[in-house]
Design a protein around this motif. Structure first.
Motif, PDB file in Angstrom:
ATOM      1  N   HIS A 310       0.976  -0.985   0.190  1.00  0.00           N
ATOM      2  CA  HIS A 310       0.090  -0.305  -0.085  1.00  0.00           C
ATOM      3  C   HIS A 310       0.771   1.483  -0.005  1.00  0.00           C
ATOM      4  O   HIS A 310       0.796   2.319  -0.302  1.00  0.00           O
ATOM      5  N   ARG A 311       2.266   1.461   0.683  1.00  0.00           N
ATOM      6  CA  ARG A 311       3.081   2.648   1.108  1.00  0.00           C
ATOM      7  C   ARG A 311       3.547   2.731  -0.402  1.00  0.00           C
ATOM      8  O   ARG A 311       3.680   3.892  -0.485  1.00  0.00           O
ATOM      9  N   LEU A 312       4.157   1.393  -0.640  1.00  0.00           N
ATOM     10  CA  LEU A 312       4.350   1.740  -2.444  1.00  0.00           C
ATOM     11  C   LEU A 312       3.761   1.770  -3.533  1.00  0.00           C
ATOM     12  O   LEU A 312       3.577   3.107  -3.645  1.00  0.00           O
ATOM     13  N   ALA A 313       2.046   1.752  -3.431  1.00  0.00           N
ATOM     14  CA  ALA A 313       1.412   2.069  -4.378  1.00  0.00           C
ATOM     15  C   ALA A 313       1.422   4.054  -4.213  1.00  0.00           C
ATOM     16  O   ALA A 313       1.380   4.510  -4.988  1.00  0.00           O
ATOM     17  N   GLU A 314       1.068   3.918  -2.698  1.00  0.00           N
ATOM     18  CA  GLU A 314       1.273   5.210  -2.504  1.00  0.00           C
ATOM     19  C   GLU A 314       2.106   6.358  -3.274  1.00  0.00           C
ATOM     20  O   GLU A 314       2.285   7.453  -3.741  1.00  0.00           O
ATOM     21  N   ALA A 315       3.244   6.447  -2.950  1.00  0.00           N
ATOM     22  CA  ALA A 315       4.496   6.388  -3.090  1.00  0.00           C
ATOM     23  C   ALA A 315       5.138   6.999  -4.396  1.00  0.00           C
ATOM     24  O   ALA A 315       5.145   7.844  -5.384  1.00  0.00           O
ATOM     25  N   ALA A 418      18.358   5.472  -7.621  1.00  0.00           N
ATOM     26  CA  ALA A 418      17.104   4.426  -8.410  1.00  0.00           C
ATOM     27  C   ALA A 418      16.281   6.639  -8.538  1.00  0.00           C
ATOM     28  O   ALA A 418      16.185   7.356  -8.058  1.00  0.00           O
ATOM     29  N   ARG A 419      14.876   6.198  -9.049  1.00  0.00           N
ATOM     30  CA  ARG A 419      13.775   7.093  -9.574  1.00  0.00           C
ATOM     31  C   ARG A 419      13.551   7.710  -8.178  1.00  0.00           C
ATOM     32  O   ARG A 419      13.227   8.583  -6.861  1.00  0.00           O
ATOM     33  N   LEU A 420      13.271   6.750  -6.710  1.00  0.00           N
ATOM     34  CA  LEU A 420      12.288   6.545  -5.830  1.00  0.00           C
ATOM     35  C   LEU A 420      12.602   5.283  -4.949  1.00  0.00           C
ATOM     36  O   LEU A 420      12.892   3.740  -5.884  1.00  0.00           O
ATOM     37  N   VAL A 421      12.531   5.457  -3.695  1.00  0.00           N
ATOM     38  CA  VAL A 421      13.428   4.297  -2.899  1.00  0.00           C
ATOM     39  C   VAL A 421      12.570   4.093  -1.214  1.00  0.00           C
ATOM     40  O   VAL A 421      12.079   5.333  -1.099  1.00  0.00           O
ATOM     41  N   VAL A 422      11.872   3.065  -1.390  1.00  0.00           N
ATOM     42  CA  VAL A 422      10.668   2.132  -0.360  1.00  0.00           C
ATOM     43  C   VAL A 422      11.453   1.834   0.567  1.00  0.00           C
ATOM     44  O   VAL A 422      11.544   1.030   0.311  1.00  0.00           O
ATOM     45  N   LYS A 435      14.277  11.465  -2.592  1.00  0.00           N
ATOM     46  CA  LYS A 435      13.852   9.830  -3.164  1.00  0.00           C
ATOM     47  C   LYS A 435      13.702   9.185  -1.967  1.00  0.00           C
ATOM     48  O   LYS A 435      12.514   7.523  -2.577  1.00  0.00           O
ATOM     49  N   VAL A 436      13.608   9.097  -0.555  1.00  0.00           N
ATOM     50  CA  VAL A 436      13.748   7.499  -0.521  1.00  0.00           C
ATOM     51  C   VAL A 436      12.041   7.720   0.741  1.00  0.00           C
ATOM     52  O   VAL A 436      11.816   8.544   1.943  1.00  0.00           O
ATOM     53  N   VAL A 437      10.925   6.527   0.929  1.00  0.00           N
ATOM     54  CA  VAL A 437      10.172   6.847   1.573  1.00  0.00           C
ATOM     55  C   VAL A 437      10.516   5.644   2.274  1.00  0.00           C
ATOM     56  O   VAL A 437      10.449   4.705   1.913  1.00  0.00           O
ATOM     57  N   ARG A 438       9.634   5.781   4.091  1.00  0.00           N
ATOM     58  CA  ARG A 438       9.457   4.707   4.663  1.00  0.00           C
ATOM     59  C   ARG A 438       8.476   3.695   4.586  1.00  0.00           C
ATOM     60  O   ARG A 438       6.969   4.423   4.453  1.00  0.00           O
ATOM     61  N   ALA A 439       8.825   2.582   5.097  1.00  0.00           N
ATOM     62  CA  ALA A 439       7.579   1.722   5.169  1.00  0.00           C
ATOM     63  C   ALA A 439       7.562   1.310   6.291  1.00  0.00           C
ATOM     64  O   ALA A 439       8.327  -0.037   6.458  1.00  0.00           O
TER      65      ALA A 439
END
Length: 439
Positions: A310-315, A418-422, A435-439
């Motif tokens: 879910h967090r990946l999809a949001e990001a 990377a473009r985006l890192v979860v 670029k980094v999002v915690r999940a």
């Protein structure tokens, strides 16, 4: 007879057989060899047996040189021939105890091993179960099978339970320095098993029965499961508040008493924590005792992969407006924990399936798992190969999902390209970037 066996252990005139040459049995075999015992390893996989007899390790953190030296010295050999179970003086069982499709204990490997021993059981042999199981298994399941031929436990042969405490890939705690809990239902079996393990590891902790020892192992891993569930739930709460749970934990563990640090993640993996609590809750039904706390922890931990997706999809949606459908996702880490080649119950397998069910394409990178082997629950993923972490490869994905924080991955390199890192493991702590999002 008991005094003679005790003396033979001390004099190293004693052969140990180990059923199961995997992550538990093989390190135990090498420890026994190192302590001066002869070891005969049993396994149903002929390829693994041939590999071991050639001095080659199938487990990355166990060096082939150690196996080759033991084979060369004549102290260790492996076999598929269960007719040789009459040869060892002690037989230690280290086979899987998984769950079936209904989350009930699957003791088929233990039962088959016990039946094989029973057909060759001779007077004076010691049989010890090391596999994690519900309290009562040694007495209620194994003992009747072994006694069917007329020999009696505690009198003609000896029977005990001593739970494995192996932590694959942990260089700080080899099994030789970890005390072993030993339980048996008669004094002779307990004394013999304790004497054997006293000569293998740092020391033994005798308990009053095999069921008590079985309960000790479950308690150890249920403790971990419940505390991991707690920090996973705290992660959800603190994320909603804009608070970094990793910073909270790091600060809290500065307290020298009353706190023990546990860490959140993308789900549970390994052969113990995702499975062991269900063994106790299954057995508790027999006594009509509810296990609400244990089951709640299981629900929280099992829901973590869905939260990560879910967090990946949001990001991805926030960055590109496309969501997961049609996206390309690179998962870093297929092992269930860092620095090992162990994929048992890895949350990365479930993450892959959930992400692809949402219409995305996934690849993975894992320096310890070049190819995904076949597993019972995730057979469709077998044969997939790890991709390289080149700048071009990293840039080609809509998102990189960090599922396992291996030490030999350059996380700065990953974030840079990377473009985006979860990040589910706090691997990118200290890297200052949006670029980094915690999940």
């Amino acid at each position: 007879m008991l005094d003679e066996l005790l003396a033979r252990i001390e004099g190293r005139d004693f052969t140990i057989g180990i059923i199961g040459m995997g992550y538990v049995g093989l390190p135990l075999a090498l420890t026994a060899v190192d302590r001066g015992f002869r070891v005969l390893g049993f396994d149903v996989d002929p390829d693994r047996v041939a590999q071991l007899n050639a001095g080659v390790s199938a487990i990355k953190h166990i060096p082939s040189a150690s196996i080759a030296a033991a084979v060369s010295a004549g102290s260790f050999s492996a076999t598929c021939d269960m007719n040789r179970l009459g040869e060892p003086d002690a037989i230690l069982i280290a086979v899987p105890t998984p769950l079936d499709r209904h989350q009930d204990p699957d003791l088929s490997y233990v039962v088959k091993s016990t039946e094989a021993i029973a057909r060759r059981l001779r007077a004076g042999q010691l049989v010890v179960l090391e596999s994690t199981t519900w309290p009562g298994t040694t007495t209620e399941v194994m003992k009747p099978i072994l006694e069917a031929g007329g020999l009696r436990a505690g009198k003609d042969f000896f029977l005990a339970f001593s739970p494995e405490r192996e932590d694959p890939g942990n260089p700080k705690y080899s099994n030789a320095i970890i005390p072993k809990v030993v339980g048996a239902d008669d004094p002779a079996s307990r004394a013999l098993a304790c004497r054997l393990y006293d000569n293998l590891v740092a020391g033994t902790v005798p308990v009053s029965s095999s069921a008590t020892a079985e309960a000790v192992k479950l308690t150890e891993n249920i403790f971990r499961s419940v505390n991991i569930a707690l920090v996973n739930e705290l992660k959800l709460i603190y994320d909603a508040m804009g608070i970094n749970v990793w910073e909270v934990i790091d600060a809290a563990k500065s307290k020298p008493f009353g706190y023990m640090a546990f860490y959140p993640g993308p789900g549970l993996g390994g052969h113990c924590i995702p499975i062991d609590p269900f063994y106790l809750s299954w057995k508790a039904r027999e006594f009509e005792v509810p296990t609400r706390f244990i089951e709640l922890a299981g629900l929280i931990n099992n829901a973590m992969p869905q939260h990560v997706v879910h967090r990946l999809a949001e990001a991805i949606d926030k960055q590109s407006g496309r969501g997961l459908n049609g996206a390309r996702v690179l998962i870093i880490g297929m092992a269930y924990k860092k620095n090992v080649d162990d994929m048992r119950e890895s949350p990365s397998l479930r993450l892959t399936e959930l992400i692809e069910a949402r219409g995305a394409h996934t690849d993975y990178h894992d320096p310890h798992i070049p190819v995904i082997p076949r597993t019972r629950e995730h057979a469709a993923l077998a044969g997939r190969q790890s991709v390289a972490l080149t700048p071009e490869v990293l840039a080609s994905y809509d998102a990189v999902l960090i599922a396992t924080d291996h030490d030999d991955v350059d996380w700065g390199h990953v974030v840079a390209h990377a473009r985006l890192v979860v990040d589910t493991r706090n691997a990118c702590a200290g890297i200052d970037t949006d670029k980094v999002v915690r999940a």
